[in-house]
Design a protein around this motif. Structure first.
Motif, PDB file in Angstrom:
ATOM      1  N   ASN A  73      -6.665  11.056  -3.312  1.00 32.74           N
ATOM      2  CA  ASN A  73      -7.030  10.295  -1.826  1.00 32.74           C
ATOM      3  C   ASN A  73      -8.288  10.808  -1.366  1.00 32.74           C
ATOM      4  N   ASN A 129       1.048  -1.235  -0.003  1.00 32.39           N
ATOM      5  CA  ASN A 129       0.041  -0.066  -0.056  1.00 32.39           C
ATOM      6  C   ASN A 129       0.981   1.427  -0.055  1.00 32.39           C
ATOM      7  N   GLY A 130       0.907   2.119  -1.088  1.00 36.62           N
ATOM      8  CA  GLY A 130       1.524   3.057  -1.315  1.00 36.62           C
ATOM      9  C   GLY A 130       1.542   4.284  -0.181  1.00 36.62           C
ATOM     10  N   MET A 131       0.213   4.213   0.390  1.00 37.61           N
ATOM     11  CA  MET A 131      -0.325   5.293   1.328  1.00 37.61           C
ATOM     12  C   MET A 131       0.569   5.204   2.626  1.00 37.61           C
ATOM     13  N   PRO A 163      -1.709   9.880  -5.274  1.00 37.06           N
ATOM     14  CA  PRO A 163      -1.795  10.362  -3.967  1.00 37.06           C
ATOM     15  C   PRO A 163      -2.799  11.744  -3.802  1.00 37.06           C
ATOM     16  N   GLN A 193      -2.464   3.615  -3.798  1.00 36.93           N
ATOM     17  CA  GLN A 193      -3.048   4.020  -2.550  1.00 36.93           C
ATOM     18  C   GLN A 193      -4.082   3.075  -2.228  1.00 36.93           C
ATOM     19  N   HIS A 194      -4.384   2.494  -1.162  1.00 33.66           N
ATOM     20  CA  HIS A 194      -5.501   1.655  -0.692  1.00 33.66           C
ATOM     21  C   HIS A 194      -6.157   2.059   0.432  1.00 33.66           C
ATOM     22  N   TYR A 195      -7.413   2.168   0.313  1.00 31.60           N
ATOM     23  CA  TYR A 195      -8.483   2.317   1.465  1.00 31.60           C
ATOM     24  C   TYR A 195      -9.473   1.245   1.139  1.00 31.60           C
ATOM     25  N   THR A 240     -11.156   7.768  -1.163  1.00 31.97           N
ATOM     26  CA  THR A 240     -11.632   7.405   0.305  1.00 31.97           C
ATOM     27  C   THR A 240     -12.930   7.760   0.511  1.00 31.97           C
TER      28      THR A 240
END
Ligand code: FAD
Length: 461
Positions: A390, A34-36, A387, A317-319, A394
């Motif tokens: 985001n 996860n790049g976050m 990013p 990015q992961h959510y 999200t």
């Protein structure tokens, strides 16, 4: 001794590597999928064997440091790394040993599903694993393990025969029905709460060639497709795995070029019965609505499990948010049809996985994985490259989840949860939670293994 002296002593004792901030490999070693997640552990220990695992556990325990355990590094909340602590990185321990006679396989704790599927496919055998080949066998199995074969062969954890576990006090225990049975019960769904699992042994099944692949439909047919899918999968033979999804059509060769980028719904199928019966098993799904594109046919099982890898490289990015679903009601479908088509980018998706069939033949208290009467595990998986996006992504995940949650069970699948879902831990385990805290007290009373969806070693309120 100063902390650095301790680290140097451990470094010299390892067969693997200890990588600290001063090392050139540090940035690569601290990176997870996860790049976050951007964290700076004091040391990443790339274990070569169980002795290295014991050293990593001891270093964290004796130094009072946070300890992350990392296999495939896919944890969305980034549990596989931390700030200022120790990472026990198992990615160098990926050995697989198949026993074709007994139809079992033993995988080291850092193996991925790609490693395992590749090794077992040579013998026409497989077990339930994840739908992406780069996910870790350890993390996925310990949380439960949902995949194409779940309806026919149960969750990954249902196929677990035994596990070798390094506990917080540095012992190596074997957990099985006959040895440390309480630990074995807890490992099957309780996540990484009880120790470092250095190897896992599974039952295998005769699955070589499957018949399946994705079927894409125009998104304005989502309601009828989803309602049909609900009825169809409930009575379909257990050899049929099929999950429903929303997805923006990627630029794949089997999708007409003018439809690339169009929001669609789809069903990803996997018939693991006799290949020649696959076409008939899947036929109704090709008739329910106009098909925008499909890529269904016979293929090796590992090919389906690697089919979406390229769409989901490391560094996105992961959510994510998740729920179990007992009844997929018309109201729930209406909420899906409102929010699914708003999927903001090509990588993001909602997956509705069926977990009936063989998963239901295990009682709720037989393993830690409690939701044995849920028909589906639903995940809203926000995944995007930039990013800068985001907030938008999200927000989509949260709004979607808020709309479906009133129609879902209180709990969800721990492996599909974000870091901000820790307050749902009791609900995720239902009636098994208290027993899990007891096992936790027995094997990890100081909560050394807390970088996870954490089961605290205290009785719940
Ligand atoms: C792209 C993608 C696809 C996915 N697909 C599926 C799917 O099809 N089915 C499904 O069920 N889940 C799926 N998941 C969720 C997945 O099960 C979890 O993210 C899981 O935690 C990943 O395990 P890992 O070893 O790759 O991750 P890691 O980040 O390495 O580990 C996550 C946590 O698991 C524990 N852990 C891992 N290995 C060990 C070990 N050997 N011993 C002790 N604890 C350990 C630790 O607590 C660790 O922090 C997917 C996730 C992603 C990102």
């Amino acid at each position: 001794m100063a902390a650095t002296d301790v680290t140097d002593t451990v470094r010299e004792s390892l067969r693997g590597e200890l990588i600290g901030p001063e090392d050139a490999a540090y940035d690569e070693a601290r990176t997870v999928y996860n790049g976050m997640i951007d964290r700076r552990p004091a040391a990443v220990i790339r274990c070569a064997d169980v002795a290295d695992v014991i050293a990593a556990v001891g270093l964290a325990r004796d130094g009072g440091l946070d300890l992350s355990v990392r296999g495939g590094a896919h944890s969305v909340p980034g549990f596989g790394t931390n700030d200022g602590g120790i990472v026990c990185d198992l990615s160098g321990m990926r050995g697989i040993r198949v026993d074709p006679e007994r139809r079992t396989v033993r995988a080291e704790g850092g193996a991925t599903w790609g490693d395992l599927d590749h090794a077992t496919h040579a013998f026409g055998l497989a077990t339930t694993g994840g739908i992406i080949s780069t996910t870790g066998v350890g993390g996925l199995t310990l949380g439960g393990g949902i995949g194409h074969l779940a309806r026919g062969h149960g969750l990954s954890c249902d196929n677990l025969i035994s596990a070798d576990v390094v506990t917080a006090d540095g012992r190596l225990l074997t957990a099985s029905e006959d040895q440390n049975a309480d630990l074995f019960w807890a490992l099957r769904g309780g996540g990484g709460n009880f120790g470092v699992v250095s190897s896992l042994e599974f039952n295998l099944h005769p699955v070589g060639e499957i018949y399946g692949g994705p079927i894409f439909y125009p998104v304005d047919h989502a309601g009828e497709v989803m309602r049909f899918y609900r009825e169809f999968i409930a009575q379909a033979p257990e050899e049929l795995g099929a999950f429903f999804a929303f997805q923006i059509a990627p630029p794949l060769p089997f999708i007409p070029e003018e439809r690339h980028g169009e929001t669609m719904c789809l069903i990803v199928t996997c018939w693991s019965g006799p290949v020649e019966e696959g076409e008939r098993a899947i036929a109704p799904l090709l008739e329910v609505a106009p098909v925008a594109a499909e890529h269904v046919g016979p293929m090796p099982y590992p090919a389906l499990n690697g089919a979406f890898d390229a769409l989901l490289p490391p560094g996105l990015q992961h959510y994510w948010k998740a729920d179990f679903v007992r009844e997929l009601t018309d109201d729930a479908i209406a909420a899906h049809v409102e929010h699914g088509p708003r999927v903001p980018c090509m990588e993001s998706t909602m997956h509705m996985y069926p977990i009936d069939g063989a998963c239901h033949r295990v009682a709720s208290d037989e393993t830690a994985f409690a939701y044995r009467d849920a028909r589906f595990a639903c995940v809203i998986a926000g995944m995007w490259p930039d990013p800068g996006d985001n907030e938008r992504n999200t927000a989509w995940v949260r709004d979607y989840w808020e709309a479906i949650h009133p129609h879902s069970e209180r709990g969800g699948y721990v492996n599909f949860m974000a870091g901000d879902d820790q307050d749902r831990i009791r609900e995720n385990y239902g009636g098994n939670y208290d027993r899990l805290t007891e096992v936790k007290r027995r094997y990890d009373p100081e909560n050394l293994f807390h970088m996870n969806q954490n089961i605290e070693p205290v009785p719940s309120a």
